[in-house]
Design a protein around this motif. Structure first.
Motif, PDB file in Angstrom:
ATOM      1  N   LEU A 134      49.591  69.764  13.826  1.00 12.57           N
ATOM      2  CA  LEU A 134      48.064  70.220  13.972  1.00 12.57           C
ATOM      3  C   LEU A 134      47.274  69.046  14.122  1.00 12.57           C
ATOM      4  CD1 LEU A 134      48.035  73.326  11.743  1.00 12.57           C
ATOM      5  CD2 LEU A 134      47.915  73.272  14.231  1.00 12.57           C
ATOM      6  N   SER A 135      47.438  68.004  13.013  1.00 11.33           N
ATOM      7  CA  SER A 135      46.686  67.025  13.026  1.00 11.33           C
ATOM      8  C   SER A 135      46.753  66.286  14.227  1.00 11.33           C
ATOM      9  CB  SER A 135      47.167  65.961  11.837  1.00 11.33           C
ATOM     10  OG  SER A 135      46.601  64.954  11.920  1.00 11.33           O
ATOM     11  N   VAL A 136      47.949  65.845  14.840  1.00 17.06           N
ATOM     12  CA  VAL A 136      47.963  65.117  16.255  1.00 17.06           C
ATOM     13  C   VAL A 136      47.638  65.741  17.322  1.00 17.06           C
ATOM     14  CG1 VAL A 136      49.576  64.194  17.760  1.00 17.06           C
ATOM     15  CG2 VAL A 136      50.137  63.890  15.385  1.00 17.06           C
ATOM     16  N   ALA A 137      47.751  67.070  17.247  1.00 14.76           N
ATOM     17  CA  ALA A 137      46.836  68.052  18.509  1.00 14.76           C
ATOM     18  C   ALA A 137      45.627  67.897  18.257  1.00 14.76           C
ATOM     19  CB  ALA A 137      47.626  69.411  18.365  1.00 14.76           C
ATOM     20  N   GLY A 138      44.859  68.156  17.088  1.00 15.32           N
ATOM     21  CA  GLY A 138      43.522  67.927  16.910  1.00 15.32           C
ATOM     22  C   GLY A 138      42.835  66.724  17.319  1.00 15.32           C
ATOM     23  N   GLN A 139      43.454  65.645  17.232  1.00 14.91           N
ATOM     24  CA  GLN A 139      43.227  64.419  17.555  1.00 14.91           C
ATOM     25  C   GLN A 139      43.227  64.102  19.235  1.00 14.91           C
ATOM     26  OE1 GLN A 139      44.838  61.287  15.089  1.00 14.91           O
ATOM     27  NE2 GLN A 139      43.051  60.900  14.353  1.00 14.91           N
ATOM     28  N   ALA A 140      44.239  64.581  19.805  1.00 14.32           N
ATOM     29  CA  ALA A 140      44.704  64.646  21.002  1.00 14.32           C
ATOM     30  C   ALA A 140      43.940  65.429  22.175  1.00 14.32           C
ATOM     31  CB  ALA A 140      46.070  64.433  21.459  1.00 14.32           C
ATOM     32  N   MET A 141      43.256  66.515  21.562  1.00 13.85           N
ATOM     33  CA  MET A 141      42.780  67.681  22.359  1.00 13.85           C
ATOM     34  C   MET A 141      41.357  67.601  22.391  1.00 13.85           C
ATOM     35  SD  MET A 141      42.959  71.624  21.865  1.00 13.85           S
ATOM     36  CE  MET A 141      44.625  71.727  21.316  1.00 13.85           C
ATOM     37  N   PRO A 142      40.606  67.136  23.873  1.00 18.73           N
ATOM     38  CA  PRO A 142      39.316  67.195  23.902  1.00 18.73           C
ATOM     39  C   PRO A 142      38.576  68.705  23.289  1.00 18.73           C
ATOM     40  CG  PRO A 142      40.617  66.536  26.096  1.00 18.73           C
ATOM     41  CD  PRO A 142      41.687  67.111  25.112  1.00 18.73           C
ATOM     42  N   SER A 143      37.612  68.453  23.150  1.00 18.04           N
ATOM     43  CA  SER A 143      36.775  69.660  22.496  1.00 18.04           C
ATOM     44  C   SER A 143      36.448  70.672  23.610  1.00 18.04           C
ATOM     45  CB  SER A 143      35.558  69.181  21.731  1.00 18.04           C
ATOM     46  OG  SER A 143      35.933  68.376  20.605  1.00 18.04           O
ATOM     47  N   PHE A 144      36.016  70.023  24.539  1.00 20.66           N
ATOM     48  CA  PHE A 144      35.552  70.893  25.845  1.00 20.66           C
ATOM     49  C   PHE A 144      36.623  71.790  26.437  1.00 20.66           C
ATOM     50  CE2 PHE A 144      36.753  67.176  28.225  1.00 20.66           C
ATOM     51  CZ  PHE A 144      37.498  67.397  29.234  1.00 20.66           C
ATOM     52  N   TRP A 145      37.951  70.970  26.510  1.00 20.33           N
ATOM     53  CA  TRP A 145      38.851  71.752  27.028  1.00 20.33           C
ATOM     54  C   TRP A 145      39.601  72.987  26.004  1.00 20.33           C
ATOM     55  CZ3 TRP A 145      44.106  72.503  25.559  1.00 20.33           C
ATOM     56  CH2 TRP A 145      45.097  72.933  26.513  1.00 20.33           C
ATOM     57  N   PHE A 146      39.322  72.505  24.838  1.00 17.61           N
ATOM     58  CA  PHE A 146      39.932  73.502  23.706  1.00 17.61           C
ATOM     59  C   PHE A 146      39.016  74.752  23.860  1.00 17.61           C
ATOM     60  CE2 PHE A 146      40.444  74.566  19.020  1.00 17.61           C
ATOM     61  CZ  PHE A 146      41.384  75.548  19.427  1.00 17.61           C
ATOM     62  N   GLY A 147      37.499  74.333  23.791  1.00 17.34           N
ATOM     63  CA  GLY A 147      36.611  75.655  23.925  1.00 17.34           C
ATOM     64  C   GLY A 147      36.713  76.315  25.279  1.00 17.34           C
ATOM     65  N   LEU A 148      37.071  75.616  26.490  1.00 16.63           N
ATOM     66  CA  LEU A 148      37.303  76.469  27.720  1.00 16.63           C
ATOM     67  C   LEU A 148      38.609  77.306  27.441  1.00 16.63           C
ATOM     68  CD1 LEU A 148      36.674  73.862  30.409  1.00 16.63           C
ATOM     69  CD2 LEU A 148      35.011  75.692  29.587  1.00 16.63           C
ATOM     70  N   ILE A 149      39.768  76.865  26.746  1.00 13.44           N
ATOM     71  CA  ILE A 149      41.000  77.751  26.571  1.00 13.44           C
ATOM     72  C   ILE A 149      40.453  78.883  25.808  1.00 13.44           C
ATOM     73  CG2 ILE A 149      43.047  77.578  25.649  1.00 13.44           C
ATOM     74  CD1 ILE A 149      43.155  76.348  28.363  1.00 13.44           C
ATOM     75  N   LEU A 150      39.611  78.682  24.705  1.00 12.36           N
ATOM     76  CA  LEU A 150      39.290  79.868  23.782  1.00 12.36           C
ATOM     77  C   LEU A 150      38.406  80.821  24.751  1.00 12.36           C
ATOM     78  CD1 LEU A 150      38.456  78.315  20.440  1.00 12.36           C
ATOM     79  CD2 LEU A 150      40.546  79.235  21.294  1.00 12.36           C
ATOM     80  N   ILE A 151      37.665  80.454  25.424  1.00 11.20           N
ATOM     81  CA  ILE A 151      36.815  81.375  26.245  1.00 11.20           C
ATOM     82  C   ILE A 151      37.882  82.143  27.269  1.00 11.20           C
ATOM     83  CG2 ILE A 151      35.234  81.618  28.178  1.00 11.20           C
ATOM     84  CD1 ILE A 151      33.753  79.098  26.628  1.00 11.20           C
ATOM     85  N   VAL A 152      38.834  81.513  27.879  1.00 18.19           N
ATOM     86  CA  VAL A 152      39.438  82.238  28.792  1.00 18.19           C
ATOM     87  C   VAL A 152      40.359  83.221  28.039  1.00 18.19           C
ATOM     88  CG1 VAL A 152      41.543  81.853  30.150  1.00 18.19           C
ATOM     89  CG2 VAL A 152      39.765  80.321  30.435  1.00 18.19           C
ATOM     90  N   VAL A 153      41.073  82.887  26.733  1.00 21.56           N
ATOM     91  CA  VAL A 153      41.839  83.777  26.182  1.00 21.56           C
ATOM     92  C   VAL A 153      41.063  85.157  25.495  1.00 21.56           C
ATOM     93  CG1 VAL A 153      43.634  83.840  24.333  1.00 21.56           C
ATOM     94  CG2 VAL A 153      43.460  82.075  26.013  1.00 21.56           C
ATOM     95  N   PHE A 154      40.078  84.613  24.642  1.00 23.77           N
ATOM     96  CA  PHE A 154      39.475  85.634  23.816  1.00 23.77           C
ATOM     97  C   PHE A 154      38.288  86.118  24.152  1.00 23.77           C
ATOM     98  CE2 PHE A 154      41.788  82.535  20.829  1.00 23.77           C
ATOM     99  CZ  PHE A 154      42.403  83.454  20.176  1.00 23.77           C
ATOM    100  N   ALA A 155      37.703  85.577  25.368  1.00 27.71           N
ATOM    101  CA  ALA A 155      36.256  86.341  25.911  1.00 27.71           C
ATOM    102  C   ALA A 155      36.807  86.843  27.036  1.00 27.71           C
ATOM    103  CB  ALA A 155      35.243  85.168  26.203  1.00 27.71           C
ATOM    104  N   ILE A 156      37.477  86.170  28.022  1.00 26.78           N
ATOM    105  CA  ILE A 156      37.750  86.794  29.301  1.00 26.78           C
ATOM    106  C   ILE A 156      38.843  87.814  29.336  1.00 26.78           C
ATOM    107  CG2 ILE A 156      38.394  86.233  31.678  1.00 26.78           C
ATOM    108  CD1 ILE A 156      36.771  83.602  31.364  1.00 26.78           C
ATOM    109  N   LYS A 157      40.129  87.334  28.816  1.00 25.32           N
ATOM    110  CA  LYS A 157      41.331  88.095  28.847  1.00 25.32           C
ATOM    111  C   LYS A 157      41.379  89.254  27.704  1.00 25.32           C
ATOM    112  CE  LYS A 157      43.548  85.465  31.887  1.00 25.32           C
ATOM    113  NZ  LYS A 157      43.872  85.968  33.313  1.00 25.32           N
ATOM    114  N   LEU A 158      41.004  88.740  26.588  1.00 21.96           N
ATOM    115  CA  LEU A 158      41.246  89.803  25.371  1.00 21.96           C
ATOM    116  C   LEU A 158      39.781  90.633  25.195  1.00 21.96           C
ATOM    117  CD1 LEU A 158      43.245  87.965  22.953  1.00 21.96           C
ATOM    118  CD2 LEU A 158      44.003  89.688  24.533  1.00 21.96           C
TER     119      LEU A 158
END
Length: 305
Positions: A134-158
């Motif tokens: 989780l530590s490594v993934a948190g540093q490597a993952m861009p915030s905007f990309w993570f935010g877009l993934i959450l929007i697609v999954v929890f806002a659009i899909k679900l």
């Protein structure tokens, strides 16, 4: 303790004064503000008229003294673009950023500190490796990309959460996760390293030899000392969240103070930019001062030094 607080308070005031002058002068070091306001097609007479109108023709120290005197009373002038008082404009936007920052650092601390403690108690175990991942993934993952993934999954899909806006607490769930997840890796690693170092100390072995319960050893003796650097880091992260949440605010359409800063820079709105830089800097200074006081209360050695 009082002597320590007064020394830190004096240092905070000196830093605040230095930061206020730098934040004011940076706007002038980047170029001629009158020419920027007039536009590329303006004539020399138009630029000079704007320079006189806004007082840019006066010495910088005079302008700074007047600006600082008004800023102390909460008067930051009028926005060049929005044509509104800067103080009311920031007050309207700052509440969104404050809510997001407090929720983000709370999420980071409530998640990272327990994970760091458990990982230190059981080094090289499955949960320790999961925390490292989780530590490594948190540093490597861009915030905007993570935010877009959450929007697609929890806002659009679900359809569980709204993708944008500030109408309810649900609007802040995904931005909080994105902002807090960015701060988690450093807090978790620092907590784990601090706990590993403290748990190998002599006084921990002495406490266990005296028959103290494992919970008392972990939370009263070990965590109290291991958490000291985490407090300082959390203060810095909180300041970053308030001043650097522009990406998260843009992705989730949260028009807070960070987004306002981006708008003002793009539109050469000098009074708003100056006020925002000063306010965000004051947040850093206040949080750092409070973390120093809290660390001194946790560790009396800091007061004596």
């Amino acid at each position: 303790m009082l002597h320590f607080i007064l020394k830190r308070l004096l240092l905070a005031v000196l830093v605040a004064g230095t930061v206020s002058f730098i934040s004011f002068s940076l706007m002038f070091l980047s170029g001629d503000p009158a020419a920027a306001l007039a536009g590329e097609t303006a004539s020399g007479e138009d630029v000079e008229a704007i320079r006189v109108l806004y007082g840019f023709d006066r010495p910088m120290l005079v302008q700074y003294a007047e600006w600082l005197g008004a800023a102390v009373t909460g008067d930051f002038g009028e926005s060049y673009y929005f044509k509104l008082p800067v103080a009311s404009l920031i007050a309207e936007r700052l509440s969104v950023t404050m809510i997001l920052g407090v929720c983000g650092i709370s999420f980071a601390l409530l998640t990272a500190v327990p994970l760091g403690v458990i990982a230190a108690i059981r080094p090289n175990s499955l949960i320790d490796r999961a925390a490292l991942f989780l530590s490594v993934a948190g540093q490597a993952m861009p915030s905007f990309w993570f935010g877009l993934i959450l929007i697609v999954v929890f806002a659009i899909k679900l359809g569980w959460l709204p993708a944008s806006g500030t109408s309810s607490w649900q609007n802040f769930v995904m931005p909080t996760i994105v902002l807090g997840y960015y701060a988690m890796p450093a807090i978790m690693r620092l907590t784990r390293a601090g706990m590993l170092d403290v748990l190998s100390s002599e006084y921990i072995r002495t406490a266990r030899a005296k028959g103290a319960s494992e919970a008392r050893v972990l939370f009263k003796h070990a965590l109290r000392n291991a958490i000291i650097p985490v407090v300082s880091l959390a203060a810095v992260q909180m300041g970053f969240m308030l001043g650097g949440s522009i990406v998260v605010e843009s992705v989730f359409a949260l028009h807070g103070a960070g987004y306002l800063a981006w708008e003002s820079i793009g539109r050469n709105d000098l009074p708003t930019v100056q006020a925002l830089i000063l306010i965000f800097s004051m947040f850093y200074i206040v949080f750092t001062f409070l973390s120093d006081v809290l660390n001194a209360w946790l560790d009396p050695r800091m007061r004596s030094s």
